[in-house]
Motif scaffolding. Structure first.
Motif, mmCIF file in Angstrom:
data_model
loop_
_atom_site.group_PDB
_atom_site.id
_atom_site.type_symbol
_atom_site.label_atom_id
_atom_site.label_comp_id
_atom_site.label_asym_id
_atom_site.label_seq_id
_atom_site.Cartn_x
_atom_site.Cartn_y
_atom_site.Cartn_z
ATOM 1 N N ASP A 1 21.404 11.236 -43.432
ATOM 2 C CA ASP A 1 20.523 10.409 -44.255
ATOM 3 C C ASP A 1 19.403 9.744 -43.457
ATOM 4 O O ASP A 1 18.566 9.044 -44.035
ATOM 5 N N ASN A 2 19.391 9.932 -42.141
ATOM 6 C CA ASN A 2 18.306 9.372 -41.331
ATOM 7 C C ASN A 2 17.409 10.473 -40.759
ATOM 8 O O ASN A 2 16.858 10.344 -39.675
ATOM 9 N N VAL A 3 17.285 11.555 -41.534
ATOM 10 C CA VAL A 3 16.444 12.689 -41.151
ATOM 11 C C VAL A 3 15.558 13.092 -42.328
ATOM 12 O O VAL A 3 16.011 13.105 -43.474
ATOM 13 N N VAL A 4 14.314 13.419 -42.035
ATOM 14 C CA VAL A 4 13.421 14.061 -43.000
ATOM 15 C C VAL A 4 13.156 15.466 -42.487
ATOM 16 O O VAL A 4 12.810 15.645 -41.305
ATOM 17 N N VAL A 5 13.347 16.474 -43.329
ATOM 18 C CA VAL A 5 13.192 17.863 -42.887
ATOM 19 C C VAL A 5 12.233 18.610 -43.806
ATOM 20 O O VAL A 5 12.190 18.373 -45.015
ATOM 21 N N THR A 6 11.465 19.519 -43.210
ATOM 22 C CA THR A 6 10.572 20.412 -43.952
ATOM 23 C C THR A 6 10.657 21.805 -43.324
ATOM 24 O O THR A 6 10.982 21.935 -42.134
ATOM 25 N N PRO A 7 10.378 22.869 -44.094
ATOM 26 C CA PRO A 7 10.613 24.244 -43.629
ATOM 27 C C PRO A 7 9.427 24.887 -42.907
ATOM 28 O O PRO A 7 8.876 25.881 -43.361
#
Length: 331
Positions: free
Chosen positions: A288-294
């Protein structure tokens, strides 16, 4: 010395974009082709299909797909291997050189999109934008007082690791935030260039220790592989965040997942991964302390046409026996 024209007369030839593209993307590319050329792309990621497709190709273009010795061997007529972008860590350069292939890229073409995306990821993470969106998308209208603190970028110390075109563009964009900007690269810039950008050179150790935000913009090399491991993360402030828009392998993902679970650092935002597409069981995806994009930082409708035209101009030059601009050649 006369300048090289944007397009030169050429006999044309077959271009294969080795990444599997949607039909609409293929048509957008074909609309920008110089006269006399044809362009195709595989419909799937099937290796056998791709090897058949490149069998009579004179020009190979790759964005993210690995171009290895086997693929090059399947393309005996190829004259040029062109990166759709900048980083060539997905190319087997030794195999390309052994074949006598010209290798090129569109140097600096993604600097603005990636620099902007770096700031966007940072804001999404620090201001809890992604978390707030996820809650409201589920119909939950509530604050995030129990989650990570919402922090501003303004006035923070930002460490830029890798200071090429993207890192320098990022520094220019950050001026309005009033950040103290530390940077690291192989050779420091001249003092007058540092002053113009408002940056200060610092060893990686100092950046890790002092920066509130550490963003990665280095190429993937033997020296940078696994550079950000658990030991490096433990040097960072517990309130600091890591942003990776470089290459996945620069960060040891298992170490980062451990550091995030143990709250060694506040959070991380990742656009790139050690394996791409990253598997659904990647431990970073469930935190929950990560932002991810592909791996989308470089994709921008504003830069699509100028980048593609520049790439096709290089293809046309090689077809006509003309030189590629020195800045686009990969030595």
């Amino acid at each position: 010395m006369p300048s090289v024209p944007e397009y030169v007369p050429s006999p044309g030839g077959k271009i294969v974009v080795v990444d599997a593209l949607a039909p609409a993307s293929v048509e957008r590319l074909r609309a920008l082709l110089p006269p006399g050329f044809t362009l195709v792309s595989p419909a799937t990621r099937d290796v056998a299909e791709l090897h058949t497709l490149v069998g009579d190709a004179e020009f190979l273009i790759s964005g993210q797909l690995a171009v290895d010795a086997a693929l090059l061997a399947a393309a005996p007529k190829a004259k040029l291997l062109h990166k759709w972008g900048v980083g060539v860590d997905n190319f087997d350069l030794d195999a390309a050189r052994a074949r006598g292939l010209t290798v090129a890229r569109t140097t600096g073409s993604n600097a603005v999109p990636v620099a902007e995306f770096t700031i966007a990821l940072t804001l999404a993470l620090l201001r809890n934008l992604a978390a707030g969106h996820a809650l409201l998308s589920k119909g939950e209208w509530r604050g995030l007082s129990g989650a990570r603190p919402s922090l501003t970028v303004s006035g923070k110390t930002w460490g830029i690791v890798g200071f090429g075109a993207i890192g320098q563009t990022l520094a220019r964009l950050l001026k309005g935030f009033g950040c103290r900007i530390l940077y690291n690269k192989t050779r420091p810039l001249p003092p007058e260039e540092e002053a113009a950008l408002g940056v200060t050179y610092a060893p990686l150790e100092q950046i890790l220790t002092e920066a509130d935000i550490v963003s990665l913009h280095t190429p993937m090399t033997a020296q940078t592989k696994g550079m950000i491991d658990l030991a490096a993360l433990r040097r960072m402030k517990p309130t600091a965040v890591l942003i990776n828009v470089a290459r996945g392998g620069v960060v040891a993902e298992s170490d980062l997942a451990q550091a995030l679970r143990e709250k060694v650092i506040l959070g991380a935002a990742m656009d790139v991964f050690e394996t791409e597409p990253t598997p659904s069981d990647n431990p970073l995806l469930g935190l929950d302390n990560v932002v991810v994009t592909p791996h989308i930082a470089a994709l921008s409708g504003d830069t699509f046409e100028p980048t593609v035209r520049r790439m096709f101009a290089n293809v046309a030059r090689v077809a006509a026996g003309q030189p590629i601009p020195e800045g686009d050649l990969v030595r």
